[in-house]
Design a protein around this motif. Structure first.
Motif, PDB file in Angstrom:
ATOM      1  N   GLN A  38       0.611  -1.139  -0.059  1.00 37.55           N
ATOM      2  CA  GLN A  38       0.035   0.080  -0.055  1.00 37.55           C
ATOM      3  C   GLN A  38       0.793   1.185   0.093  1.00 37.55           C
ATOM      4  OE1 GLN A  38      -2.233  -0.825   3.597  1.00 37.55           O
ATOM      5  NE2 GLN A  38      -4.114  -1.063   2.204  1.00 37.55           N
ATOM      6  N   THR A  70      -7.274  -4.055  -5.201  1.00 32.89           N
ATOM      7  CA  THR A  70      -7.227  -4.748  -3.776  1.00 32.89           C
ATOM      8  C   THR A  70      -6.649  -3.359  -2.957  1.00 32.89           C
ATOM      9  OG1 THR A  70      -7.401  -7.012  -4.379  1.00 32.89           O
ATOM     10  CG2 THR A  70      -6.570  -6.473  -2.182  1.00 32.89           C
ATOM     11  N   ASP A  73      -8.588  -0.452  -2.664  1.00 33.45           N
ATOM     12  CA  ASP A  73      -9.915  -0.602  -1.693  1.00 33.45           C
ATOM     13  C   ASP A  73      -9.183  -0.311  -0.204  1.00 33.45           C
ATOM     14  OD1 ASP A  73     -11.490  -1.167  -3.816  1.00 33.45           O
ATOM     15  OD2 ASP A  73     -11.405  -3.473  -3.582  1.00 33.45           O
ATOM     16  N   GLY A  74      -8.220  -0.860   0.060  1.00 27.79           N
ATOM     17  CA  GLY A  74      -7.757  -0.760   1.401  1.00 27.79           C
ATOM     18  C   GLY A  74      -7.371   0.776   1.699  1.00 27.79           C
ATOM     19  N   GLU A  76      -8.518   3.310   0.197  1.00 28.92           N
ATOM     20  CA  GLU A  76      -9.684   4.358   0.218  1.00 28.92           C
ATOM     21  C   GLU A  76     -10.466   4.159   1.460  1.00 28.92           C
ATOM     22  OE1 GLU A  76     -12.798   5.423  -3.361  1.00 28.92           O
ATOM     23  OE2 GLU A  76     -12.696   3.293  -3.017  1.00 28.92           O
ATOM     24  N   ALA A  77     -10.501   2.963   2.011  1.00 29.28           N
ATOM     25  CA  ALA A  77     -10.961   2.728   3.071  1.00 29.28           C
ATOM     26  C   ALA A  77     -10.590   3.661   4.386  1.00 29.28           C
ATOM     27  CB  ALA A  77     -11.295   1.100   3.312  1.00 29.28           C
ATOM     28  N   ALA A  78      -9.309   3.600   4.302  1.00 29.19           N
ATOM     29  CA  ALA A  78      -8.661   4.320   5.546  1.00 29.19           C
ATOM     30  C   ALA A  78      -8.415   5.929   4.987  1.00 29.19           C
ATOM     31  CB  ALA A  78      -7.069   3.935   5.644  1.00 29.19           C
ATOM     32  N   GLY A  79      -9.234   6.421   3.937  1.00 32.89           N
ATOM     33  CA  GLY A  79      -9.052   7.798   3.699  1.00 32.89           C
ATOM     34  C   GLY A  79      -7.898   8.204   3.017  1.00 32.89           C
ATOM     35  N   ARG A  80      -7.072   7.539   2.276  1.00 36.80           N
ATOM     36  CA  ARG A  80      -5.705   7.832   2.032  1.00 36.80           C
ATOM     37  C   ARG A  80      -5.685   8.217   0.459  1.00 36.80           C
ATOM     38  NH1 ARG A  80      -3.029   3.734   6.210  1.00 36.80           N
ATOM     39  NH2 ARG A  80      -3.245   5.113   8.113  1.00 36.80           N
ATOM     40  N   ARG A  82      -8.895   8.434  -2.962  1.00 39.18           N
ATOM     41  CA  ARG A  82     -10.142   8.351  -3.349  1.00 39.18           C
ATOM     42  C   ARG A  82      -9.925   8.071  -5.060  1.00 39.18           C
ATOM     43  NH1 ARG A  82      -9.694  13.646  -1.473  1.00 39.18           N
ATOM     44  NH2 ARG A  82      -8.914  14.829  -3.097  1.00 39.18           N
ATOM     45  N   ARG A  83     -11.365   7.602  -5.334  1.00 39.55           N
ATOM     46  CA  ARG A  83     -11.550   7.400  -6.788  1.00 39.55           C
ATOM     47  C   ARG A  83     -12.259   8.378  -7.517  1.00 39.55           C
ATOM     48  NH1 ARG A  83     -11.906   1.843  -4.678  1.00 39.55           N
ATOM     49  NH2 ARG A  83     -11.083   0.411  -6.004  1.00 39.55           N
TER      50      ARG A  83
END
Length: 148
Positions: A38, A70, A73-74, A76-80, A82-83
Motif C-alpha cells: 500500500q 485490492t 480498496d484498502g 480508500e477505506a482508510a481515507g488515504r 479516493r477514486r
C-alpha cells in the motif's frame, strides 16, 4: 583479483541488507496501519504526473490490475486515496491521493530517514558517498520498467 564466488557473496550481502531494510520498513509501517505494498502504491500515486488510472499504477508497480484494485480498496477505506471520475471518459476511474495520504507519506519520509541513519551509522561520510555512487550505477543499469 575477484574470486569466482565474490559475486555470490556480494549478492548474499545485498539480500541480507534488503531483508533488514524490509524488516525496518515493516516495523515503521505497522503503527501507521499500512502495508509495504500500500505504501508503494501511495508513493507512486503521489509522484505520478496527474491522477493515474488503475492500469497506469499496475504498469508502474509491475503488478496485475486486480492487485491494484485490492490496494486501492484498502487505502480508500482508510481515507488515504479516493477514486475520481476521469473528466474526459466516464468509464475511466482515476486515483487521487488525499490529505490523509499525504500526511502518511510525510511521516514515512521521516521514518525512512531514521532507518537509513540506523543502517548507515557504521559508515563514514566518504563511505556513504561512495556507496551512493555505486548504488546509482546499479540503478542506472536496471531496465527502465523495473525502477520504482
Amino acid at each position: 583479483m575477484d574470486s569466482p564466488d565474490s559475486d555470490g557473496m556480494l549478492a548474499e550481502q545485498l539480500l541480507r541488507l534488503t531483508r533488514r531494510l524490509q524488516r525496518i520498513q515493516s516495523r515503521q509501517l505497522e503503527p501507521i496501519g499500512i502495508t509495504p505494498a500500500q505504501f508503494r502504491l501511495l508513493r507512486t500515486t503521489a509522484h505520478y504526473d496527474g491522477a493515474p488510472r488503475m492500469a497506469d499504477l499496475a504498469e508502474r508497480l509491475d503488478v496485475v490490475p486486480r492487485a491494484v484494485t485490492t490496494l486501492v480498496d484498502g487505502l480508500e477505506a482508510a481515507g488515504r486515496v479516493r477514486r475520481a471520475p476521469d473528466p474526459t471518459n466516464r468509464r475511466v476511474v482515476r486515483i487521487e491521493i488525499t490529505e490523509e495520504g499525504r500526511a502518511v507519506l510525510r511521516s514515512m519520509r521521516d521514518a525512512r530517514k531514521a532507518a537509513a541513519e540506523e543502517i548507515l551509522a557504521p559508515l563514514t561520510a566518504d563511505q556513504r558517498e561512495m556507496l551512493g555512487g555505486l548504488l546509482n550505477a546499479l540503478v542506472a543499469g536496471m531496465p527502465e520498467r523495473r525502477r520504482c
